[in-house]
Design an enzyme around this catalytic site. Structure first.
Site, PDB file in Angstrom:
ATOM      1  N   LYS A 233       0.816  -1.221   0.000  1.00 12.86           N
ATOM      2  CA  LYS A 233       0.000   0.000   0.000  1.00 12.86           C
ATOM      3  C   LYS A 233       0.847   1.268   0.000  1.00 12.86           C
ATOM      4  O   LYS A 233       2.038   1.254   0.306  1.00 12.86           O
ATOM      5  CB  LYS A 233      -0.972  -0.035   1.178  1.00 12.86           C
ATOM      6  CG  LYS A 233      -2.150  -0.975   0.861  1.00 12.86           C
ATOM      7  CD  LYS A 233      -3.244  -0.935   1.871  1.00 12.86           C
ATOM      8  CE  LYS A 233      -4.395  -1.834   1.382  1.00 12.86           C
ATOM      9  NZ  LYS A 233      -5.362  -2.098   2.438  1.00 12.86           N
ATOM     10  N   ARG A 267      -3.916 -10.223   4.626  1.00 16.26           N
ATOM     11  CA  ARG A 267      -4.392 -10.151   3.240  1.00 16.26           C
ATOM     12  C   ARG A 267      -3.240  -9.646   2.377  1.00 16.26           C
ATOM     13  O   ARG A 267      -2.840  -8.493   2.499  1.00 16.26           O
ATOM     14  CB  ARG A 267      -5.595  -9.198   3.184  1.00 16.26           C
ATOM     15  CG  ARG A 267      -6.230  -9.078   1.814  1.00 16.26           C
ATOM     16  CD  ARG A 267      -7.369  -8.049   1.846  1.00 16.26           C
ATOM     17  NE  ARG A 267      -8.046  -7.975   0.566  1.00 16.26           N
ATOM     18  CZ  ARG A 267      -7.605  -7.267  -0.467  1.00 16.26           C
ATOM     19  NH1 ARG A 267      -6.504  -6.557  -0.367  1.00 16.26           N
ATOM     20  NH2 ARG A 267      -8.266  -7.262  -1.606  1.00 16.26           N
TER      21      ARG A 267
HETATM   22  N1  HH2 Z   1      -7.509  -3.551   0.913  1.00  9.58           N
HETATM   23  C1  HH2 Z   1      -7.867  -3.509  -0.385  1.00  9.58           C
HETATM   24  C2  HH2 Z   1      -9.059  -4.103  -0.818  1.00  9.58           C
HETATM   25  N2  HH2 Z   1      -9.854  -4.743   0.041  1.00  9.58           N
HETATM   26  N3  HH2 Z   1     -10.332  -5.491   2.223  1.00  9.58           N
HETATM   27  C3  HH2 Z   1     -10.009  -5.556   3.519  1.00  9.58           C
HETATM   28  N4  HH2 Z   1     -10.806  -6.196   4.376  1.00  9.58           N
HETATM   29  N5  HH2 Z   1      -8.855  -4.968   4.003  1.00  9.58           N
HETATM   30  C4  HH2 Z   1      -8.006  -4.302   3.191  1.00  9.58           C
HETATM   31  O1  HH2 Z   1      -6.983  -3.759   3.705  1.00  9.58           O
HETATM   32  C5  HH2 Z   1      -8.317  -4.214   1.800  1.00  9.58           C
HETATM   33  C6  HH2 Z   1      -9.519  -4.832   1.350  1.00  9.58           C
HETATM   34  C7  HH2 Z   1      -6.976  -2.831  -1.377  1.00  9.58           C
HETATM   35  O2  HH2 Z   1      -6.124  -3.744  -2.005  1.00  9.58           O
HETATM   36  P1  HH2 Z   1      -6.352  -4.345  -3.470  1.00  9.58           P
HETATM   37  O3  HH2 Z   1      -7.565  -5.228  -3.482  1.00  9.58           O
HETATM   38  O4  HH2 Z   1      -5.113  -4.982  -3.945  1.00  9.58           O
HETATM   39  O5  HH2 Z   1      -6.580  -3.061  -4.374  1.00  9.58           O
HETATM   40  P2  HH2 Z   1      -7.834  -2.490  -5.146  1.00  9.58           P
HETATM   41  O6  HH2 Z   1      -8.840  -2.035  -4.136  1.00  9.58           O
HETATM   42  O7  HH2 Z   1      -7.256  -1.360  -5.962  1.00  9.58           O
HETATM   43  O8  HH2 Z   1      -8.401  -3.599  -6.012  1.00  9.58           O
END
Ligand code: HH2
Length: 293
Positions: A233, A267
């Site tokens: 992040k 995660r």
């Molecule tokens: N972070 C992201 C998405 N979903 N869900 C939870 N519970 N906690 C998190 O920290 C979290 C999440 C962001 O990461 P990513 O899915 O890789 O990115 P994007 O939202 O751009 O798809």
């Protein structure tokens, strides 16, 4: 109930017909983004075949569960229609539901999407709005017995990073999570369905994110497993001055310290590397705990 019973219960998660035990160590949740625009892997696994192959690789690398998302929640992102989310998501959930045995979580805020995904074999809903985004989500989770991640977010993805503000970030996030957990219990959920997540990067500046990661015990004491998503992040980029491709070691440091403070689900995008980090941090934590008994 004795203290040890409370502790044991807090290490069990019920997700539809499945029971996940977190007693033997933290679990690794591998991220599968079926999106064109996620902040790290957007566009790489947009094709269902590529997403399924990627998911299979993450399981080989040691993922204990998968989190499949079809809508990016990166700062500045706009929501997508449920039809589009289902078009991206369902083929992947369907194929994985038949092919793999690890639990499947779906990263969605929409009850209609969650319902179809649960029908196809998903057993957990990762709701970044903590059941506030869709008035039907809470009832769906209560009725199906799905596991649910309740995450803290200040604002919404479109605007959340513009000016996040707290008088007391730890207290406010902890109170929010306690309130959302109570709301879930009030509509009939079993506490064992619930995981809590302080929401790193969701309406938080660098200092807020670092404060949360330095004080995870404030959330661990809420009594349900804490999920932490730090993987690659922006706050890691801010500390190290590195682009998203070069944040593996920064992620490792944050994951290790989160595990040491009691995070039970991590995660991550980089499952193979973080599996070693989690196991090492957990071994040191267990030694620390046994020496303080
Ligand atoms: N972070 C992201 C998405 N979903 N869900 C939870 N519970 N906690 C998190 O920290 C979290 C999440 C962001 O990461 P990513 O899915 O890789 O990115 P994007 O939202 O751009 O798809």
């Amino acid at each position: 109930m004795s203290d040890s019973q409370v502790l044991r219960d807090s290490l069990v998660v019920k997700a539809c017909h499945r029971t996940l035990s977190l007693e033997s160590g933290p679990l690794i949740m591998g991220v599968v983004n079926v999106t064109p625009d996620s902040f790290y892997d957007g566009g790489r696994f947009g094709d269902p075949g590529a997403a399924v192959e990627h998911a299979a690789r993450l399981i080989e690398e040691g993922a204990d569960l998968l989190d499949i998302g079809a809508e990016s929640s990166r700062p500045g992102s706009d929501p997508i229609a449920p039809e589009e989310e289902l078009r991206r998501l369902l083929p992947v959930v369907k194929q994985l539901g038949r092919r793999v045995s690890v639990p499947l979580s779906v990263d969605t805020t929409k009850a209609a999407v969650a319902e179809r995904a649960l029908d196809e074999g998903a057993t957990l809903i990762n709701d970044i709005t903590a059941l506030r985004g869709d008035p039907h989500m809470g009832a769906l989770v209560a009725k199906t017995g799905a596991g649910v991640v309740l995450m803290h977010m200040q604002g919404n993805p479109k605007t959340m990073q513009q000016a996040p503000r707290y008088a007391d970030v730890i207290g406010e996030v902890a109170r929010f999570l306690a309130d959302r957990m109570q709301a879930a219990l009030d509509i009939g959920m079993d506490p064992k369905q619930i995981l809590l997540d302080p929401g790193i990067g969701f309406g938080k500046n660098l200092d807020h994110n670092l404060a949360i990661l330095a004080h995870l015990e404030a959330f661990v004491t809420l009594g349900r497993p804490i999920l932490v998503g730090v993987s690659r992040k922006a706050f890691i980029g801010q500390v190290l001055d590195r682009p998203v491709e070069d944040r593996l070691l920064g992620t490792a440091a944050a994951v290790a310290l989160a595990v040491f403070q009691g995070a039970r689900v991590l995660r991550v995008h980089d499952v193979a590397a973080m599996r070693d980090v989690v196991r090492m941090a957990e071994a040191i934590k267990r030694t620390a705990n046994s020496q303080s008994e």
